[in-house]
Design an enzyme around this catalytic site. Structure first.
Site, PDB file in Angstrom:
ATOM      1  N   LYS A 188     -90.531 -23.831  12.452  1.00 22.83           N
ATOM      2  CA  LYS A 188     -89.299 -23.680  13.171  1.00 22.83           C
ATOM      3  C   LYS A 188     -88.320 -24.672  12.945  1.00 22.83           C
ATOM      4  O   LYS A 188     -87.534 -24.877  14.080  1.00 22.83           O
ATOM      5  CB  LYS A 188     -90.024 -23.605  14.739  1.00 22.83           C
ATOM      6  CG  LYS A 188     -90.941 -22.639  14.898  1.00 22.83           C
ATOM      7  CD  LYS A 188     -91.597 -22.836  16.453  1.00 22.83           C
ATOM      8  CE  LYS A 188     -92.459 -21.710  16.675  1.00 22.83           C
ATOM      9  NZ  LYS A 188     -93.234 -21.897  17.968  1.00 22.83           N
ATOM     10  N   HIS A 241     -66.354  -4.206  15.969  1.00 19.60           N
ATOM     11  CA  HIS A 241     -66.775  -5.147  17.046  1.00 19.60           C
ATOM     12  C   HIS A 241     -65.745  -4.935  18.169  1.00 19.60           C
ATOM     13  O   HIS A 241     -66.270  -5.141  19.463  1.00 19.60           O
ATOM     14  CB  HIS A 241     -66.494  -6.646  16.556  1.00 19.60           C
ATOM     15  CG  HIS A 241     -67.781  -7.137  15.752  1.00 19.60           C
ATOM     16  ND1 HIS A 241     -68.874  -7.717  16.508  1.00 19.60           N
ATOM     17  CD2 HIS A 241     -68.321  -6.867  14.577  1.00 19.60           C
ATOM     18  CE1 HIS A 241     -69.829  -8.012  15.572  1.00 19.60           C
ATOM     19  NE2 HIS A 241     -69.634  -7.695  14.395  1.00 19.60           N
ATOM     20  N   GLU A 248     -76.377  -7.614  21.166  1.00 16.77           N
ATOM     21  CA  GLU A 248     -74.999  -7.474  20.224  1.00 16.77           C
ATOM     22  C   GLU A 248     -74.861  -6.322  19.729  1.00 16.77           C
ATOM     23  O   GLU A 248     -75.555  -5.668  19.129  1.00 16.77           O
ATOM     24  CB  GLU A 248     -75.186  -8.668  19.141  1.00 16.77           C
ATOM     25  CG  GLU A 248     -73.867  -8.759  18.450  1.00 16.77           C
ATOM     26  CD  GLU A 248     -73.974  -9.714  17.346  1.00 16.77           C
ATOM     27  OE1 GLU A 248     -73.079  -9.581  16.338  1.00 16.77           O
ATOM     28  OE2 GLU A 248     -75.073 -10.418  17.063  1.00 16.77           O
TER      29      GLU A 248
END
Length: 560
Positions: free
Chosen positions: A371, A545, A239
């Protein structure tokens, strides 16, 4: 251009594998023998060595008596003929597979040379179109023998999961499994790299039935000035903006004098669930476990499992006849799930002797909780509980982040606190802690799935020094990290840990490296929170972005 056709690799002669290749049904060569095969073999073996020994003795006597060797008697002539006959039989029986294998290998190598020469132009064309695609052209299999094994895997004769054990060559097993998968699914794995990875390092440790590896770029941000020390932080992510934004946060923290951090708790947990015939019996065990006078007995049983596992506490919860027992222990520099599970097994074995009516349902009853987002981790903590803080100067906010103290404080209250409460968030009172935690976890070989609870974080901001400066802090109650075991032992991840100075077990104090890694994670999250909140406050989020996290490539063309 030579238009002669050559046989495909699947049709080229392949050597047989007596151990794994099934014999074809129907008539066999051995069926033509008048005697059983094992008896015939034994007969010719005995004949060969007997007549050889007889001839050697006869020739020795002739040499001693000065008799010419070419003068032979009838018995010697019969012995010579028997020797030749037995030699021809043994050579034909045991040597034919070797000769065929040698011829097949030589033939296959010759065809590979032809393939290489005729495929050179095609490779250049691919390189002209897409260099990255040409770099990942991987030959199907390397020999006729591998081709035959691929066929057996496709047919199900050889299990794909057993290739490493049967072949003794991890990379060869991966190549064969990969080719079999492509034939079964009729899908190409051309873009998935094969070479450049040590598959032996993951055998029975990190991944089963590998067919390649995924490339994730690793960027670095820093320096992070934390507790008067500087760290360059590796981050593995796909990303855009994450590394750049975190780096900007580091810059602002450094310019303001750095951040400070503290480890509040250090204890991995495991919570089995046991069942009794009645709720009263379950309560009886709960009272026993809650009694401080019994703790040392439990600790003695628990600590037998490891030199580093040390029981810290036991917490119980009742649900009818079922008792959930949450054990917490230190685990040195390991993340510690296996370590704590072994200790729990020891305690359960001891308790079963004291409570024979106790039925162990599961070593993990989800009261741990691993988790999964859980209030127990948010409140009690799991792994390393850390807090990190910094005071960002007013001039730094204006110059580096282009915002103000009042703007950030208001935004944090409305977004991270009130907004998360409206959403019913559990441990998610932050802007994007998960982004930073995931990137560092992947780079350093942590369990990515434990990002779920490791990203629990509450970000606080308030004005200090008469409203001129910003105090920012992140509190993270369940950072689950280790510097030994699991993926930390792989070469790439080990290099990233070494970059941080926390590779392996601490030689000075058990657990020091893993606790420092947790502090670095918290400090990085602090920087990421500061930078993203500033970007939102100044209206730069969408713009950045669009610049750093938007691909301009035509994916359909790349895939084809």
């Amino acid at each position: 251009m030579d238009v002669r056709r050559r046989p495909s690799k699947a049709l080229r002669p392949a050597p047989k594998e007596p151990s794994s290749v099934p014999e074809p049904t129907g008539a066999k060569a051995s069926d033509a023998l008048p005697l059983p095969l094992y008896f015939t073999n034994a007969l010719f073996f005995t004949l060969f060595f007997s007549v050889a020994y007889y001839l050697l003795l006869r020739w020795r006597d002739k040499i001693r008596n000065s008799v010419p060797l070419h003068v032979v008697t009838f018995s010697e002539l019969a012995a010579i003929l028997s020797l030749i006959a037995s030699f021809i039989y043994l050579l034909g029986f045991f040597g034919i597979d070797f000769v065929q294998s040698f011829i097949a290998r030589a033939s296959n190598e010759a065809w590979d040379l032809v393939d290489e020469e005729e495929g050179e132009d095609h490779r250049h064309r691919l390189m002209d179109c897409s260099p990255s695609m040409a770099d990942h052209i991987i030959p199907a299999v390397s020999s006729a023998e591998d081709e035959e094994i691929v066929d057996l895997v496709v047919k199900g004769t050889i299990p794909s999961y057993a290739l490493e054990e049967q072949l003794g060559d991890c990379k060869r097993a991966v190549r064969i499994r990969r080719e079999a998968l492509q034939r079964i699914t009729r899908r190409s794995l051309q873009g998935l790299p094969l070479d450049g990875f040590d598959y032996g390092s993951i055998l029975k440790q990190c991944c089963e039935m590998p067919v390649g590896y995924v490339q994730i770029p690793v960027g670095v941000a820093g320096p992070l000035l934390l507790d008067s020390f500087e760290y360059i932080v590796p981050m593995a992510t796909t990303e855009g903006c994450i590394v750049a934004s975190t780096n900007r946060g580091f810059k602002g923290i450094y310019a303001s004098g750095g951040a400070t951090s503290t480890i509040l708790r250090d204890g991995m947990t495991r919570a089995p669930v046991v069942r009794f015939p009645s709720a009263s019996r379950a309560c009886h065990l709960k009272f026993f476990l809650d009694n401080p006078s019994n703790f040392q007995t439990l600790a003695d049983e628990f600590n037998k499992s490891s030199n580093f596992a040390r029981l810290q506490g036991v917490q119980c919860s009742i649900a009818g006849k079922n008792l959930y027992i949450r054990f917490s222990c230190t685990t040195g520099d390991a993340m510690g799930m296996n370590m704590v599970s072994k200790g729990v097994e020891n305690v359960l074995a001891y308790l079963r002797n004291e409570y024979p009516d106790m039925d162990i349902i599961s070593i993990s009853g989800n009261f741990c909780s691993d988790k999964k987002p859980a209030a127990i981790n948010w409140i009690e903590g799991r792994g390393k509980s850390a807090v990190c803080e910094a005071v960002i100067k007013e001039e730094v906010l204006k110059k580096v982040f282009r915002t103000s103290v009042a703007t950030l404080v208001e935004l944090n209250m409305l977004k991270n606190l009130a907004g998360s409460a409206v959403a019913g968030a559990l441990g998610g009172f932050n802007a994007h802690a998960s982004n930073i935690v995931s990137a560092i976890f992947i780079a350093t070989g942590q369990d990515p799935a434990q990002n779920v609870e490791s990203s629990h974080c509450i970000t606080m901001m308030e004005a200090v020094n008469d409203g001129k400066d910003l105090h920012i802090s992140v509190t993270m109650p369940s950072i689950e990290v280790g510097t030994i075991g699991g993926g930390t032992q792989l070469a790439s991840q080990s290099a990233c840990l070494d970059l941080l100075g926390v590779k392996g077990a601490s030689k000075e104090l058990a657990g020091a490296n893993s606790r420092l890694l947790a502090k670095i994670v918290a400090g990085s999250v602090l920087a990421g929170e500061l930078s993203l909140m500033a970007a939102i406050a100044s209206g730069q989020l969408v713009q950045s972005h669009m610049k750093y996290n938007r691909s301009t490539k035509d994916v359909s063309k790349v895939g084809s």
